[in-house]
Scaffold this active site. Structure first.
Site, PDB file in Angstrom:
ATOM      1  N   GLU A  58       0.842  -1.208   0.000  1.00  0.00           N
ATOM      2  CA  GLU A  58       0.000   0.000   0.000  1.00  0.00           C
ATOM      3  C   GLU A  58       0.876   1.257   0.000  1.00  0.00           C
ATOM      4  OE1 GLU A  58      -1.362   2.873   3.126  1.00  0.00           O
ATOM      5  OE2 GLU A  58      -2.151   0.924   3.733  1.00  0.00           O
ATOM      6  N   HIS A  59       1.922   1.274   0.820  1.00  0.00           N
ATOM      7  CA  HIS A  59       2.837   2.420   0.864  1.00  0.00           C
ATOM      8  C   HIS A  59       3.566   2.590  -0.467  1.00  0.00           C
ATOM      9  CE1 HIS A  59       3.351   3.687   5.259  1.00  0.00           C
ATOM     10  NE2 HIS A  59       2.315   2.867   5.252  1.00  0.00           N
ATOM     11  N   GLU A 136       6.741   3.645  11.755  1.00  0.00           N
ATOM     12  CA  GLU A 136       5.327   3.475  12.093  1.00  0.00           C
ATOM     13  C   GLU A 136       5.155   2.342  13.111  1.00  0.00           C
ATOM     14  OE1 GLU A 136       1.102   2.571   9.802  1.00  0.00           O
ATOM     15  OE2 GLU A 136       2.814   3.351   8.668  1.00  0.00           O
TER      16      GLU A 136
END
Length: 843
Positions: A58-59, A136
């Site tokens: 996704e990133h 993160e």
């Protein structure tokens, strides 16, 4: 293709030739458009060998594609349009969504499609982005909800994905290995195709235009059939009690239920149950538990849900008394569920729920509507009420038929345990016992603001302190903004917390009625915002005036304790968000802003209101509401301001606010706010444009290239009367001094880049910014926000047009001058961090 502009009408789904599932929402008259793509694959569908692979992909999709480099991609494009975007990887799906000016929808979709279908996945970008995921991971390792879910996973059967670690970090993403690259490409090929994707579009374009855009996406995506996916049965070690050590300020109690083999209508049934569990209505569960001193709030969340199985967690924020009597709290919750699930509750509660959903959808922005309708069984006018009621019976029967897993998160000492994911300090403990009590539950009171009985006065004079702005009736929407200028000496934060806490039930009830109620602290000013369903706003204001002026005694006790808690940073909320919450108050400029003033008490609050002067802005109210609006505003505390209240000017000082206190945090966060040096339209125009043209570069430099952390942004902001450019970074590796050095180096490099930038590029950016700056008459929220910003800054209502005109005249030397002024701190700098200042140049 069938669709409807009615916000309550479920958009029908069509399946295009390559398999793309599409729903269209034409929104007549809207100035905004939105897109939402759901890929039916998430973290549980990734190879177990590589936890976090789905999230990592996704990133990576944002870091360049076949036709658009990272500089030209979706994120900088949407940011440059002043829009919003995000993505989210859940257990069994991944969402990508954005909202922007309607005229930019096609360009945004082209970029979204290209990144989904043709990502570059460049090796150097993967190495850099892995460090972002590591940052993160470290931040989430300090997050209470994340750690609670990880603890709950240990009670699930080990063959179920819920028991695993899926967030990903440096150790689980070996991007250098060929096998990992094969798995990454294999996951993309398996799931990122038309048969596995849903597309929802909303905008003012004609339906045929939206349909053409959807057909283009379907044609460009690979054509493959949907992938069948299964999940093993889900079981919990039901009845077990666990203790999680977490040094948060507020103890949490979680009751977790493993649910399986539920009908598809269990999704709206769960949403219905969630609404009433969290209800702040008089007589409801939350209010009763608060009255008995056991708990502050109740909510239901679902950390996992897929194909009729899931984990439902009832989370309670406990008082110390509640922590000592958890068995009593659990008994109350289960007893309330038995009461609520009775047949006699269904009809009145269901009617109230329908009014809530109806009101919320009527006032929702395009993206919010898409996020509602992406759920297949979301409430709509065509919902099968009988099936939902039956699903609720099945749902509550499963929850009440098993003993919940009990998890307590507090400061109690626990030894660290061996995990392959997030670090946990966890232990089992013996269950508490209690004698069941009869709580004598009653039907919760209805929300009076959902059906306001507005008295239709004749048009009455409005106090001059309240400015009115058209349109007189914007599809039933309205906004009322009130600003109290307080005495020169800043009031205590405890005083503001007292009023804010007393207003909490009203915030909840107003939201149900389609009105956002916010009470904000700007240090030397307090502000109240009411935005949404216009007819309800006068009634809400009238009802909360007594709460504003004379809060209940318990609110003062709570306000004083909240002010104490404010003095220390918490692990309950993301660090950078806590600093942002404090920034508006700190910008007031007084040294007293850093101090912890006296406790709040009724006499002090009364004196504060007596000396306060208020101004207001009303937009969107039909003349028929003038009487109710006039009555409500005439009862306000304070004195109406007969002339504009003078606004302060920033001193050219560099002020540093260290909020670390005695808190120990793993990460460092820094906010650097650079105020405008003067209040002219040209100054504001040049600083706004400067922020716009540097925003994407700042994100790319500090987040992607330097890998400082995953929370990185810059933008033009206004906090109360203070406008300027804000830089924000949260980092697990860099100190506050190092972050500041990176920001200053970026500004220096930006000056060099600007000097070499062609005049054509600057003039084109200036024209585009000017064209988008004045809020469209069709965009009520943006219109209201601009009017509110004008009021706070002491400008006339034509200020946005003045700024737009000034933007069109800007040239490169104007931006260079603005950047030089910003770098030179001509109006000072305000830094907020969880660290001391780097040197003596800061006061």
């Amino acid at each position: 293709m069938h669709s409807s502009a009615d916000p309550l009408q479920r958009p029908q789904q069509s399946i295009y030739s390559n398999g793309l599932r599409v729903r269209l929402l034409p929104l007549l008259g809207s100035s905004q458009a939105a897109a939402l793509v759901r890929v039916h694959a998430g973290s549980h569908d990734a190879p177990s060998t590589y936890p976090g692979l789905a999230h990592f992909l996704e990133h990576l999709l944002f870091l360049g594609s076949r036709n658009y480099s990272a500089v030209e991609g979706l994120m900088p494009f949407v940011q440059g349009c002043g829009g919003q975007l995000n993505a989210s990887t859940r257990e069994r799906h991944t969402d990508f969504f954005f909202q922007l000016p309607a005229g930019q929808l096609e360009e945004g979709l082209h970029r979204l499609l290209d990144m989904l279908a043709h990502p570059l996945l460049a090796p150097d970008a993967q190495l850099r982005e892995r460090e972002v995921l590591q940052a993160e991971y470290l931040a989430r390792a300090q997050d209470a909800e994340t750690l609670c879910d990880a603890a709950l996973g240990r009670a699930a059967n080990p063959d179920h994905p819920f028991a695993g670690f899926h967030a990903g970090n440096r150790g689980t993403l070996p991007v250098e290995d060929a096998a990992f690259q094969q798995a990454l490409l294999g996951y993309h090929r398996r799931f990122y195709h038309a048969g596995q994707i849903e597309l929802l579009l909303a905008g003012p374009q004609h339906e045929s235009v939206l349909q053409r855009l959807a057909e283009e996406m379907d044609a460009e995506l690979a054509s493959r059939p949907a992938v069948p996916r299964q999940a093993p049965p889900l079981r919990f070690n039901a009845g077990a009690w666990f203790r999680l050590q977490f040094n948060n300020a507020q103890p949490r109690l979680q009751l977790a239920f493993a649910l399986d083999q539920l009908p598809e209508q269990a999704v709206p049934a769960l949403d219905y149950l969630c609404a009433w569990l969290a209800s702040e209505a008089p007589g409801g569960l939350a209010q009763r538990l608060r009255e008995t001193g056991l708990c502050q709030s109740v909510k239901l969340r679902t950390p996992y849900w897929y194909a009729g199985q899931g984990v439902a967690v009832i989370e309670l924020s406990l008082t110390q008394r509640g922590l000592d009597a958890r068995a009593v709290v659990i008994d109350a919750v289960l007893d309330w569920m038995r009461f609520f699930s009775g047949d006699e509750r269904w009809q009145p509660c269901r009617e109230e729920y329908q009014r809530i959903r109806q009101r919320n959808l009527q006032n929702a922005e395009p993206l919010a509507r898409l996020r509602h309708w992406i759920e297949p069984q979301a409430w709509g006018l065509d919902s099968d009420e009988a099936a939902i009621q039956q699903a609720l019976v099945s749902l509550t029967a499963q929850m009440l038929g098993s003993t919940p897993l009990v998890l307590t998160a507090d400061k109690s000492h626990c030894e660290p345990i061996e995990t392959s994911g997030f670090p946990l300090r966890l232990r089992t403990e013996p269950p508490q016992r209690t004698t069941p009590a009869d709580w004598h539950w009653q039907q919760p009171a209805t929300n009076p603001w959902l059906k306001p009985n507005t008295i239709r006065h004749e048009a009455a004079p409005i106090p001059p302190a309240l400015r009115r702005q058209g349109p007189e009736d914007m599809s039933g929407q309205g906004a009322l903004f009130l600003r109290w200028q307080l005495a020169r000496c800043q009031p205590s934060t405890a005083m503001w917390h007292t009023v804010a806490h007393a207003l909490q039930p009203a915030v909840w009830a107003a939201q149900q009625a389609g009105v956002m109620l916010r009470f904000e602290n700007f240090g030397s000013a307090w502000c109240l915002r009411l935005e949404g369903f216009a007819e309800a706003i006068p009634a809400i204001l009238s009802d909360i005036v007594p709460v504003l002026t004379v809060p209940p005694a318990a609110a003062f006790t709570k306000g004083n304790s909240l002010a104490e808690r404010d003095a220390a940073l918490s692990h309950d909320e993301m660090l950078i968000r806590q600093l942002l919450n404090q920034l508006p108050r700190l910008l007031a400029g007084s040294a007293a802003a850093d101090a912890q003033p006296a406790d709040a008490d009724p006499a002090s609050l009364s004196r504060l209101w007596q000396s306060a002067q208020w101004q207001g802005q009303a937009i969107g109210f039909a003349p028929s509401l003038n009487g109710a609006l006039s009555d409500a505003t005439r009862a306000l505390p304070g004195t109406p301001a007969v002339r504009p209240v003078a606004r302060s000017k920033h001193a050219a000082l560099k002020r540093w606010h260290d909020l670390s206190g005695s808190s120990v945090t793993v990460e460092t966060a820094l906010l650097l706010f650079c105020p405008l040096p003067d209040h002219t339209a040209k100054c504001e125009a040049s600083w706004r444009l400067l922020a716009r043209v540097t925003e994407a570069d700042f994100f790319r430099r500090l987040r992607s290239e330097l890998q400082l952390g995953y929370a990185v942004f810059s933008r033009f902001c206004q906090f109360g009367e203070h406008a300027g450019v804000l830089f924000a970074v949260q980092s697990p590796s860099a100190s506050a001094e190092e972050i500041l050095e990176h920001v200053e180096r970026f500004l220096c490099d930006s000056a060099a880049k600007l000097a070499n930038q062609s005049e054509d590029v600057i003039e084109r950016a200036a024209r585009q910014a000017a064209d988008q700056h004045v809020a469209s008459k069709a965009d009520f929220r943006a219109q209201a926000e601009q009017a509110w910003q004008c009021l706070q800054a002491g400008h006339e209502l034509d200020r946005p047009a003045e700024v737009a005109d000034a933007m069109r005249m800007l040239q490169r030397h104007d931006l260079a001058a603005a950047l030089e002024s910003l770098r030179g701190a001509d109006a000072g700098w305000v830094a907020v961090a969880n660290a001391p200042p780097p040197d003596l140049s800061w006061s």
